[in-house]
Design a protein around this motif. Structure first.
Motif, short mmCIF file in Angstrom:
data_model
loop_
_atom_site.label_atom_id
_atom_site.label_comp_id
_atom_site.label_asym_id
_atom_site.label_seq_id
_atom_site.Cartn_x
_atom_site.Cartn_y
_atom_site.Cartn_z
N GLN A 1 0.84 -1.20 0.00
CA GLN A 1 0.00 0.00 0.00
C GLN A 1 0.87 1.25 0.00
N LEU A 2 1.93 1.24 0.81
CA LEU A 2 2.84 2.37 0.86
C LEU A 2 3.49 2.60 -0.51
N GLU A 3 3.89 1.52 -1.17
CA GLU A 3 4.52 1.65 -2.48
C GLU A 3 3.55 2.22 -3.51
N ARG A 4 2.30 1.80 -3.44
CA ARG A 4 1.30 2.34 -4.38
C ARG A 4 1.06 3.83 -4.13
N GLU A 5 0.97 4.21 -2.86
CA GLU A 5 0.78 5.62 -2.55
C GLU A 5 1.99 6.45 -2.99
N TYR A 6 3.16 5.90 -2.81
CA TYR A 6 4.39 6.61 -3.19
C TYR A 6 4.41 6.88 -4.69
N ALA A 7 4.00 5.88 -5.47
CA ALA A 7 4.05 6.02 -6.93
C ALA A 7 2.94 6.92 -7.48
N ASP A 8 1.89 7.13 -6.70
CA ASP A 8 0.75 7.93 -7.16
C ASP A 8 1.02 9.41 -6.86
N THR A 9 1.59 10.10 -7.82
CA THR A 9 1.95 11.51 -7.63
C THR A 9 1.00 12.46 -8.35
N THR A 10 -0.12 11.93 -8.88
CA THR A 10 -0.98 12.77 -9.72
C THR A 10 -2.36 13.04 -9.13
N THR A 11 -2.84 12.20 -8.23
CA THR A 11 -4.24 12.34 -7.79
C THR A 11 -4.40 13.27 -6.60
N LEU A 12 -3.31 13.65 -5.94
CA LEU A 12 -3.39 14.53 -4.78
C LEU A 12 -2.37 15.66 -4.91
N PRO A 13 -2.65 16.83 -4.36
CA PRO A 13 -1.62 17.86 -4.28
C PRO A 13 -0.49 17.39 -3.37
N LEU A 14 0.67 18.02 -3.52
CA LEU A 14 1.87 17.54 -2.82
C LEU A 14 1.68 17.45 -1.32
N GLY A 15 1.05 18.45 -0.72
CA GLY A 15 0.87 18.42 0.73
C GLY A 15 0.05 17.24 1.19
N ALA A 16 -1.05 16.98 0.49
CA ALA A 16 -1.90 15.84 0.85
C ALA A 16 -1.19 14.52 0.54
N HIS A 17 -0.47 14.48 -0.58
CA HIS A 17 0.29 13.28 -0.95
C HIS A 17 1.29 12.93 0.15
N THR A 18 2.02 13.93 0.64
CA THR A 18 3.01 13.71 1.69
C THR A 18 2.35 13.25 2.98
N ALA A 19 1.20 13.83 3.32
CA ALA A 19 0.49 13.42 4.53
C ALA A 19 0.03 11.97 4.44
N VAL A 20 -0.47 11.57 3.27
CA VAL A 20 -0.89 10.18 3.08
C VAL A 20 0.30 9.25 3.21
N LEU A 21 1.44 9.64 2.64
CA LEU A 21 2.64 8.82 2.75
C LEU A 21 3.05 8.64 4.21
N ARG A 22 2.99 9.71 4.98
CA ARG A 22 3.37 9.62 6.40
C ARG A 22 2.44 8.65 7.14
N HIS A 23 1.15 8.72 6.85
CA HIS A 23 0.21 7.81 7.51
C HIS A 23 0.46 6.36 7.09
N SER A 24 0.68 6.14 5.80
CA SER A 24 0.92 4.78 5.31
C SER A 24 2.24 4.24 5.85
N LEU A 25 3.25 5.10 5.89
CA LEU A 25 4.54 4.70 6.42
C LEU A 25 4.43 4.36 7.91
N THR A 26 3.68 5.17 8.65
CA THR A 26 3.49 4.91 10.08
C THR A 26 2.83 3.56 10.30
N ALA A 27 1.83 3.23 9.49
CA ALA A 27 1.14 1.94 9.63
C ALA A 27 2.12 0.79 9.43
N PHE A 28 2.98 0.89 8.42
CA PHE A 28 3.96 -0.17 8.18
C PHE A 28 4.96 -0.26 9.34
N LEU A 29 5.46 0.90 9.78
CA LEU A 29 6.48 0.89 10.84
C LEU A 29 5.92 0.41 12.17
N LEU A 30 4.65 0.65 12.44
CA LEU A 30 4.05 0.13 13.67
C LEU A 30 4.01 -1.39 13.64
#
Length: 299
Positions: free
Chosen positions: A148-177
């Motif tokens: 899921q994190l990899e898919r979010e990382y590769a998706d750079t077109t559907t969200l503005p950069l700020g929202a994209h980065t926030a989604v990545l942080r949430h997805s990354l946190t889920a994996f790291l937990l």
């Protein structure tokens, strides 16, 4: 990993390169990267992966192939498909000469996640084992989360950069937990309970090992009796406080010997031995080899 995945730093004259996280090569310039590992991986033409090198960012490899032998902080770890290798900033490591590295690699720049997440996920728990072997259910969860994190990382077109980065942080946190839960529950980590006496001692040693090798001095500074400190450290690690201190001193000496051109005497002084002869005796007692021979082996 391909040749463009990471760049080497200037090294400040070091024989062994330090690799910083390349923000400019990350998609959208965010502070993380995730993607496949393959047999074509290289770092740089003049700094092959098979040589000891240091990184200043986090790396997690979820292996889909193997077996491989990976050296982290001068200990070799045998890893195979389904295992994870977790390398933290400042650690030295070396890839084995094999094409068996397959799977997914995550790299993350320090500072990408907020402090509360860093603490909750144990990103700087250097006492936890770098090799993790999840069971089938844990592995399935980790693969799904990382995918899921990899898919979010590769998706750079559907969200503005700020929202994209926030989604990545949430997805990354889920994996790291998930990863932190695995590390905390591993057999090796289970020998290090969250005991306040030991954790205070461990943190104090991390700050002062280069100048303070005295168990009594640590006990006095922390307000414990020597006997209390001995009990806590032995329960958490299976070794004595002196053994714990000496192990940390040896690790730092190994890092300096492998990573820099400092004369042996200056390496000794940097870890609390003003007399180079005493340092050499200490190092040989704990490693079975001399500082000169160890440095030659790493080069």
């Amino acid at each position: 990993m391909r040749d463009r995945d990471f760049r080497d730093g200037d090294g400040d004259g070091d024989q062994i390169r330090t690799f910083p996280f390349p923000v400019d090569l990350s998609l959208s310039g965010v502070g993380m990267r995730v993607g496949p590992i393959d047999a074509r991986r290289t770092w740089h033409a003049d700094a092959p992966l098979e040589r000891v090198h240091r990184i200043d960012f986090h790396v997690v490899m979820l292996l889909g192939g193997g077996p491989v032998t990976h050296m982290i902080d001068f200990t070799e770890y045998e890893a195979d498909a389904g295992d994870l290798l977790w390398i933290r900033p400042g650690q030295v490591h070396r890839f084995s000469r094999t094409t068996g590295y397959r799977g997914t690699v995550l790299a993350m720049q320090p500072g990408f996640l907020p402090r509360a997440t860093v603490e909750a996920t144990g990103l700087y728990r250097y006492d936890l084992p770098p090799l993790l072997r999840p069971d089938a259910a844990q592995l399935a969860g980790l693969r799904d989360s990382l995918g899921q994190l990899e898919r979010e990382y590769a998706d750079t077109t559907t969200l503005p950069l700020g929202a994209h980065t926030a989604v990545l942080r949430h997805s990354l946190t889920a994996f790291l937990l998930r990863l932190a839960h695995l590390a905390a529950g591993s057999a090796e980590a289970a020998r290090r309970p969250d005991d306040s006496t030991f954790t205070r001692f461990r943190d104090a040693v991390e700050l002062d090992f280069a100048t303070n090798h005295s168990v009594s001095a640590y006990a006095d500074a922390l307000g414990y009796s020597r006997r209390t400190l001995v009990r806590a450290v032995r329960a958490a690690t299976g070794e004595t406080p002196k053994g714990f201190i000496d192990k940390r001193v040896v690790l730092e000496a190994k890092r300096l010997l492998a990573h820099t051109d400092l004369p042996i005497g200056r390496v000794g002084a940097a870890v609390g031995f003003p007399d180079s002869a005493n340092f050499s005796k200490f190092f040989q007692l704990h490693t079975g080899t001399t500082p000169v021979a160890f440095r030659a082996e790493m080069r």
